[in-house]
Structures are given as structure tokens and as C-alpha cells.
Motif scaffolding. Structure first.
Motif, PDB file in Angstrom:
ATOM      1  N   PRO A 269     -53.526  37.750 -12.259  1.00 34.08           N
ATOM      2  CA  PRO A 269     -53.047  36.582 -13.001  1.00 34.08           C
ATOM      3  C   PRO A 269     -51.520  36.527 -13.026  1.00 34.08           C
ATOM      4  O   PRO A 269     -50.874  37.549 -12.798  1.00 34.08           O
ATOM      5  CB  PRO A 269     -53.618  36.809 -14.414  1.00 34.08           C
ATOM      6  CG  PRO A 269     -54.031  38.223 -14.488  1.00 34.08           C
ATOM      7  CD  PRO A 269     -54.177  38.744 -13.116  1.00 34.08           C
ATOM      8  N   PRO A 270     -50.968  35.345 -13.303  1.00 31.53           N
ATOM      9  CA  PRO A 270     -49.511  35.179 -13.221  1.00 31.53           C
ATOM     10  C   PRO A 270     -48.772  36.061 -14.219  1.00 31.53           C
ATOM     11  O   PRO A 270     -49.258  36.296 -15.323  1.00 31.53           O
ATOM     12  CB  PRO A 270     -49.315  33.704 -13.552  1.00 31.53           C
ATOM     13  CG  PRO A 270     -50.501  33.313 -14.356  1.00 31.53           C
ATOM     14  CD  PRO A 270     -51.639  34.122 -13.798  1.00 31.53           C
ATOM     15  N   ARG A 272     -45.284  36.662 -16.388  1.00 30.37           N
ATOM     16  CA  ARG A 272     -44.176  35.875 -16.924  1.00 30.37           C
ATOM     17  C   ARG A 272     -43.272  36.777 -17.747  1.00 30.37           C
ATOM     18  O   ARG A 272     -43.719  37.402 -18.696  1.00 30.37           O
ATOM     19  CB  ARG A 272     -44.759  34.793 -17.818  1.00 30.37           C
ATOM     20  CG  ARG A 272     -43.755  33.999 -18.578  1.00 30.37           C
ATOM     21  CD  ARG A 272     -44.488  33.261 -19.685  1.00 30.37           C
ATOM     22  NE  ARG A 272     -43.598  32.438 -20.456  1.00 30.37           N
ATOM     23  CZ  ARG A 272     -43.808  32.133 -21.730  1.00 30.37           C
ATOM     24  NH1 ARG A 272     -44.885  32.590 -22.338  1.00 30.37           N
ATOM     25  NH2 ARG A 272     -42.975  31.383 -22.373  1.00 30.37           N
ATOM     26  N   GLU A 276     -38.624  31.343 -23.844  1.00 35.40           N
ATOM     27  CA  GLU A 276     -37.829  30.154 -24.175  1.00 35.40           C
ATOM     28  C   GLU A 276     -36.341  30.483 -24.280  1.00 35.40           C
ATOM     29  O   GLU A 276     -35.498  29.700 -23.856  1.00 35.40           O
ATOM     30  CB  GLU A 276     -38.311  29.537 -25.499  1.00 35.40           C
ATOM     31  CG  GLU A 276     -39.642  28.822 -25.418  1.00 35.40           C
ATOM     32  CD  GLU A 276     -39.573  27.549 -24.578  1.00 35.40           C
ATOM     33  OE1 GLU A 276     -40.572  27.260 -23.895  1.00 35.40           O
ATOM     34  OE2 GLU A 276     -38.542  26.856 -24.575  1.00 35.40           O
TER      35      GLU A 276
ATOM     36  N   GLU B 276     -44.120  26.872 -23.576  1.00 36.79           N
ATOM     37  CA  GLU B 276     -44.846  27.917 -24.310  1.00 36.79           C
ATOM     38  C   GLU B 276     -46.315  27.548 -24.505  1.00 36.79           C
ATOM     39  O   GLU B 276     -47.192  28.404 -24.410  1.00 36.79           O
ATOM     40  CB  GLU B 276     -44.206  28.150 -25.682  1.00 36.79           C
ATOM     41  CG  GLU B 276     -42.887  28.890 -25.654  1.00 36.79           C
ATOM     42  CD  GLU B 276     -43.035  30.337 -25.193  1.00 36.79           C
ATOM     43  OE1 GLU B 276     -42.118  30.807 -24.502  1.00 36.79           O
ATOM     44  OE2 GLU B 276     -44.050  30.988 -25.503  1.00 36.79           O
ATOM     45  N   TRP B 279     -48.319  28.117 -21.369  1.00 37.93           N
ATOM     46  CA  TRP B 279     -48.586  29.547 -21.160  1.00 37.93           C
ATOM     47  C   TRP B 279     -49.649  30.062 -22.115  1.00 37.93           C
ATOM     48  O   TRP B 279     -50.461  30.923 -21.763  1.00 37.93           O
ATOM     49  CB  TRP B 279     -47.297  30.350 -21.271  1.00 37.93           C
ATOM     50  CG  TRP B 279     -46.545  30.332 -19.979  1.00 37.93           C
ATOM     51  CD1 TRP B 279     -45.489  29.541 -19.639  1.00 37.93           C
ATOM     52  CD2 TRP B 279     -46.835  31.138 -18.817  1.00 37.93           C
ATOM     53  NE1 TRP B 279     -45.098  29.803 -18.349  1.00 37.93           N
ATOM     54  CE2 TRP B 279     -45.898  30.776 -17.823  1.00 37.93           C
ATOM     55  CE3 TRP B 279     -47.778  32.122 -18.523  1.00 37.93           C
ATOM     56  CZ2 TRP B 279     -45.884  31.363 -16.553  1.00 37.93           C
ATOM     57  CZ3 TRP B 279     -47.764  32.708 -17.257  1.00 37.93           C
ATOM     58  CH2 TRP B 279     -46.828  32.332 -16.291  1.00 37.93           C
ATOM     59  N   ILE B 282     -52.829  29.165 -20.621  1.00 36.21           N
ATOM     60  CA  ILE B 282     -53.160  30.072 -19.508  1.00 36.21           C
ATOM     61  C   ILE B 282     -53.815  31.340 -20.064  1.00 36.21           C
ATOM     62  O   ILE B 282     -54.830  31.821 -19.548  1.00 36.21           O
ATOM     63  CB  ILE B 282     -51.896  30.420 -18.683  1.00 36.21           C
ATOM     64  CG1 ILE B 282     -51.440  29.194 -17.866  1.00 36.21           C
ATOM     65  CG2 ILE B 282     -52.148  31.621 -17.753  1.00 36.21           C
ATOM     66  CD1 ILE B 282     -50.130  29.373 -17.115  1.00 36.21           C
ATOM     67  N   GLU B 286     -57.452  32.915 -19.281  1.00 40.13           N
ATOM     68  CA  GLU B 286     -57.615  34.300 -18.813  1.00 40.13           C
ATOM     69  C   GLU B 286     -58.660  35.034 -19.663  1.00 40.13           C
ATOM     70  O   GLU B 286     -59.518  35.743 -19.149  1.00 40.13           O
ATOM     71  CB  GLU B 286     -56.290  35.074 -18.895  1.00 40.13           C
ATOM     72  CG  GLU B 286     -55.173  34.582 -17.993  1.00 40.13           C
ATOM     73  CD  GLU B 286     -55.431  34.844 -16.528  1.00 40.13           C
ATOM     74  OE1 GLU B 286     -56.350  35.612 -16.200  1.00 40.13           O
ATOM     75  OE2 GLU B 286     -54.718  34.244 -15.693  1.00 40.13           O
ATOM     76  N   TYR B 297     -57.386  26.554 -14.857  1.00 40.58           N
ATOM     77  CA  TYR B 297     -56.314  25.674 -15.310  1.00 40.58           C
ATOM     78  C   TYR B 297     -55.539  25.151 -14.112  1.00 40.58           C
ATOM     79  O   TYR B 297     -55.461  25.804 -13.067  1.00 40.58           O
ATOM     80  CB  TYR B 297     -55.356  26.416 -16.253  1.00 40.58           C
ATOM     81  CG  TYR B 297     -54.778  27.681 -15.660  1.00 40.58           C
ATOM     82  CD1 TYR B 297     -53.725  27.638 -14.740  1.00 40.58           C
ATOM     83  CD2 TYR B 297     -55.303  28.933 -15.994  1.00 40.58           C
ATOM     84  CE1 TYR B 297     -53.215  28.800 -14.182  1.00 40.58           C
ATOM     85  CE2 TYR B 297     -54.799  30.100 -15.446  1.00 40.58           C
ATOM     86  CZ  TYR B 297     -53.749  30.020 -14.534  1.00 40.58           C
ATOM     87  OH  TYR B 297     -53.251  31.169 -13.975  1.00 40.58           O
TER      88      TYR B 297
END
Lengths: 368, 368
Positions: A269-270, A272, A276, B276, B279, B282, B286, B297
Motif C-alpha cells: 500500500p502507498p 506517505r 499538512e 488529509e 488519506w 485510503i 486498507e 479507492y
């Protein structure tokens, strides 16, 4: 340096920040990277480390900032100590020293960082670089051997062993013998400073070892980055650094930070790391650079920003950042005293930076 | 359909969402893409559009949701009308109709979307697809010609012209004659639903035309994506769709959404569409997929999420989302009524979704 069967060396080694990022291992055990990277030390953030090599059987111990490290769950230390002893044995064999009996040794490491370990500022890289360099002095190792010690402790630690621009070459060989960090400049560019902004984050971070593995196994863009993009960027950084072309240097630094985070996002999965606050800082830099590129942001595996500027631009950048980011007043005061400037603020901003550090770059380690 | 010198057609065309993303134009004027893309319509979100083609000189007018569009600053409409008239002339010439005099025409377009245009839900794609399809009926054009009309209005509009899986081929020719969207399945997979979560955002968005241009000009990863990654993914989507393999389909959808946002991040300056809330969503997916991949997604050029699931999994996914995301109670109620289920909540959550829409996919346009 040594007493009765005890050799002791203390060194102070700074952390470093990559201008072209290391992301992905070709060998997890030896910590051999998939691509070259290039970096500068952040001279103010150091690990002062004392290594004692003690004759006789005994337990290895490591203490960081007054806390004992549990070595059974931090195998990297043992790996480094084993390698140090192997190098010592090898040297004795090579020099035909007539000591057939194997003399036991063990190590004591006491390390103090002058920045919070929890701030996500690559403290382990500085720590292992210090251990590598201290053992180098104790055993009179060459740079390549010291490099290897630091690297097998914590990959990018090998980049903290020198001042100036440091190029960590991935090498081709399976045993890692050509995987070394070397100086890549003819003279350190002393005018470069970095402004580190620590942004706290509650999110559970994907550790860099796990992250690298995930990207290597799942990103369909990483291979292209490694093969086609990084080699060119390494050359661009060297050229810009050597010719003191700040704008060219800054452009590569920002592009490569972004690309590193892009391949993280391309993972499954991505992954990050930017939050912000990081993005707000990116906007601050974009705005600051509108007329002329005078600052470059770069982010490692976390939300904290490292903004590289030339010394004269430090006050102007902090002033610009204060428009959008709240900075602790004691940190501002310390910069005001160091640079003999004065800031207004901090203004009320929703973006909170919990620590600001201003440091010269590229000075490398120092014996103490 | 026609009165004295007036031809009028009303159609209802849904927006569509790409499973493999379109990002980058090889020709900005003709809107020819750098890579193939593949999509499904979102059947509940439609633009109902009436096109009148009126004989005689007159001003073209376009009205969207009761508001007149300023055509001088929206050149795309004129481009579409000009192309329609060119096709009409060409057909007359081809059929050797003996009308040497050139009869003038002008157009009136009245379009109503059943979703807020400002929500960033590709309303222009649905609108131009509707215009293309209406003119197709008025002028009795073939699919390729209608495709072109929609495309030169708003690139991805050409993907809203059919039901089922739609494959927009980039083509090779300079005149765009082989750049068409076609059906890529033998039968629509009626079980696929999407759950759209609208997340508001104060940030000034980089428009998709500007974003595509920036990525094409500055990303060093885009070329690799286009040449090596996308073609394979198009085939994977077709295969998974045809064999009704949801897990395989979902994996490609998520990976490609992430890669699209990765090349945006790899642009100079970096482009960021996910916020935000995106994410957080996401993470919800998951977690929902931990045992088995049951949701995918995908994000376009904005923070809004489109979650694709099979019909039976809609309630479970919304229930899972409610743990972390606040959803307007009137939207929940509407889903409860549609699907005959009931939800608890909304719970108090810091992540606010301002609109939830549940829709079947792949139905394509309908005449009305």
C-alpha cells in the motif's frame, strides 16, 4: 587512547541529509543500496560517542542518551562489533603477527546526541557513523573499512564520515567491497546552511527499512528512477556544487525529494511521509523562490523539513516561514543571537513547528 | 426531434471515472492523450442536456444549471459547434447534395446536472459527452465522430458515451482520427457500485489542464508510466473485468490511482490533490481489505474519493467508513432507503465528508 587492555576513542559525528535520496536496498544484510546517493552533513546535530574496546570476555553494551539499548532486539550493533573483530583478526593475519591464540574483546559504547532522538532526525545514522569512526581510530582502519562498519550499522551512516559533498556509491559487487562513500567535491561550500523544522506527527510511521522493502517490491516506477534518473541527478548535484550554482543545486534537491516521496506513494500500500505541515512548508518555499530560487526543501522518511539556503538568506527565509508557521520563541531567540538578527512573531498560525534548528552544512565529523 | 429549421435532442449522460488514469496530452488543441485510459460510468451522476440546432444566423448559447456560460472565455464550446458544422457540411458534400449555398446554423444548449458542479465531480465531462451524443443524433453521426465531438470539448468526455468498460485509445495519428473510446467488455458487470465521498477543500486546486501540462514538461517518471506501466494495466483491467475477478481489478485500480498522484508529486512544482481526508479514506479501505480485497479507492484531480465495491459490500463499506468519517445523515438515510439497510451514526469524527453518493456503474448514457 588506551589503558590496560582497553582502547577508548571519543568522536563527534554529525547527521547528514541526502540531496539525492537513498531508497531501496539491493542487499538487506550488507545494506547495499539500489542507487547512489549524495549528501551533506548537518554540522550542529551530532552524536558524541565514546567507544571502548576491552580485552577479555564480556558483554557488549550500548548506551544512548543515558539509556541502555537492548542489543538482542537491535542486532545491528552486534553486526558492527563482529565486523570490527573480523577486521582486527584479518589485519593480524595479514601482518603475520604470531598470535595464533584468539584474544577476546568486547565493546562499550556511550553515545549522546545533542538533538532529540525521537524527532526523527536520523540519529541512528549519526550514531553508527560515530561508532564506525571511533573503531577506525582504535583499529587503525582505512576509510573503506570504516565506511563498511558504519554502513552495516545503518546504511546512510557511511555518508556522515566526511565533510564536503559526500557521494555514496552503490557499487556492483555482491560482497559490497565497492559500495563506499567518498568525498565528491574539491572544497567544502561553507556558505550552505540548513534550517530544520520539526513537525510532530501522531501517525504511525512506516519505518524506512520496511518502506524501502515495500517500494522495491511493489513500485513500478522505482526501477526507472534508479536506472535513468538518479545517475544524472548525482552528476547535476556535483556540478552545481562545484560551480557554486545554488539555483541548479536547489532545483535538483527539491525534484529528488519529491520523486522519493512519489515512489513511496507508488508503493502498495502507498507510503506517505509528508503531512499538512510539510506541504505548507513546501508552499512557503515556492513563494520564497518566486523571484529567484534561494531555498530548497528536502524531506526524509518523515514530515520534518530541511530547507537548504545560503547563509545570508537564513534570516529572510525564517521571516517568510513565520508568516505561515509558528516557531517556538526560544528557538527563534537562539537564531537571533547566533546570527545577530531579529524576528517578529511568532504570529498565530495553525501550522506548528515544534523545533527550529539552523546549522551550517558539510563540516563533517570532528575528533574530540 | 425537429421543427421548422430546428432540430432538438435531449439526452442524459453520466460522468465516468477512470480505473487507469488519463494524465498528459500529446496534442492540446485536439485533446489527444499521451496514454490510453479505461473507465466506467457513474450512472447516478448525470448531465441531462438538450441541444437545439437552429437554422439561421444567431448566437450560440449554453446554459448549465440555469446559469448562462460565457462562451468567450470557454472556447471549448465553440470548438465543438464548429466541428459539428464541419461534419454536417462534409456529409452533405459526400452525399453530393446539391446545396451549394451554405446554410447557417447556431446552437442552444441547456444542461442540468443532478450533482453540484462545484463538487469537483467531472461535470464538464458529462456535459460535453451529452452535447456530443445529442449532436450525434441530430446529425446522424457515427460513434467515432461523436467521440471526437465529446473529446475536443473535454478529453475524458469521450469515455461517457458507452456503457460497460470503456477503453479510450490514445491513437498514433496526428489528426486524432484513431483516438477513440470503445467498449472493451463483452457484457457490463452490473454488480459494480461506487461510493463517492466528497471532501471539501479550501486549497486552490491546480486545474487538470495546467496539471497535465506541468507533469508532461517536468516529471521524469511520467514517460516510463506511459510507455511501460499503463499498457499492461489496461490489459489487466480488461482481463479482470471480463473474468469478474474483483480482487485483481481492485488492485490495479488502487495502484493506478496512486501512480497518477505519484507523477503529480514528481512534477515541478509538485502537484497535490489528496488531502488529509483522502488519506484517511485510503486507510479505511486498507483496513476494510485486510482479510480480502473487497474495495478499491480511486481519486481524480481532487480530494474526493470514489470507492468501487460489489453491490453486496456497499453497506459493510459504509459501516466501516463511519468509524472514521462523518457522513451527512440525509445521505445515509437515502442509502438506507435505496438498499434497505440501516446504519448507526454518524459518529463524531474529525473527518467530514460533505456528500455521500452511491451509484451503480457502467450503465452508460440514456436517451430521455
Amino acid at each position: 587512547m588506551s589503558g590496560a587492555g582497553v582502547s577508548e576513542v571519543t568522536v563527534r559525528v554529525p547527521m547528514n541529509i541526502a540531496l539525492v535520496k537513498y531508497w531501496g536496498k539491493r542487499d538487506e544484510q550488507l545494506i547495499l543500496p539500489l542507487n547512489d546517493s549524495i549528501s551533506l552533513t548537518v554540522d550542529k546535530l551530532t552524536a558524541e560517542t565514546t567507544v571502548r574496546m576491552i580485552q577479555g570476555v564480556g558483554e557488549n553494551t550500548v548506551e544512548i542518551n543515558g539509556r541502555r539499548v537492548e542489543l538482542s532486539s537491535n542486532k545491528r550493533y552486534q553486526t558492527v562489533f563482529d565486523e570490527a573483530l573480523r577486521l582486527q583478526r584479518k589485519r593480524k593475519e595479514d601482518s603475520n603477527q604470531n598470535e595464533t591464540e584468539c584474544i577476546s574483546h568486547h565493546f562499550e559504547v556511550i553515545s549522546k546526541t545533542n538533538f532529540p532522538v525521537a524527532a526523527g532526525l536520523a540519529s541512528s545514522a549519526a550514531g553508527f557513523a560515530a561508532i564506525g569512526r571511533a573503531i577506525q581510530k582504535i583499529l587503525n582502519l582505512n576509510d573503506t573499512q570504516a565506511n563498511r562498519l558504519a554502513r552495516i550499522g545503518s546504511g546512510s551512516a557511511c555518508r556522515s564520515m566526511f565533510g564536503g559533498l559526500v557521494h555514496w556509491k552503490k557499487g556492483e559487487k555482491e560482497d559490497g567491497s565497492d559500495c563506499v562513500a567518498v568525498r565528491a567535491d574539491s572544497e567544502n561550500w561553507k556558505d550552505l546552511y540548513c534550517i530544520i523544522l520539526v513537525f510532530d506527527d501522531e501517525r504511525k510511521k512506516v519505518g524506512s527499512s520496511e518502506g524501502m522493502r515495500r517500494t522495491r517490491e511493489t513500485s513500478t516506477l522505482l526501477k526507472h528512477r534508479i536506472e535513468s534518473v538518479v545517475p544524472e541527478r548525482i552528476e547535476q548535484v556535483k556540478k552545481a556544487y562545484e560551480s557554486r550554482n545554488f539555483q541548479d543545486l536547489a532545483r535538483v534537491i527539491m525534484a529528488d525529494s519529491n520523486q522519493f516521496h512519489a515512489v513511496c506513494l507508488d508503493s502498495v500500500p502507498p507510503i506517505r511521509y509528508l503531512n499538512e505541515s510539510s506541504w505548507r512548508l513546501i508552499e512557503v518555499v515556492e513563494k520564497f523562490n518566486q523571484q529567484e530560487v534561494k531555498a530548497a526543501y528536502t524531506f526524509d522518511a518523515g514530515p520534518n523539513a530541511c530547507v537548504i539556503v545560503q547563509k545570508d538568506d537564513v534570516p529572510a527565509f525564517i521571516k517568510a516561514a513565520l508568516q505561515d508557521i509558528s516557531i517556538p520563541s526560544e528557538d527563534l531567540k537562539s537564531v537571533e543571537e547566533d546570527l545577530n538578527v531579529s524576528f517578529e512573531g511568532p504570529l498565530n498560525s495553525s501550522i506548528l513547528c515544534s523545533k527550529l534548528i539552523v546549522s551550517p552544512m558539510g563540516g563533517g565529523p570532528a575528533d574530540s
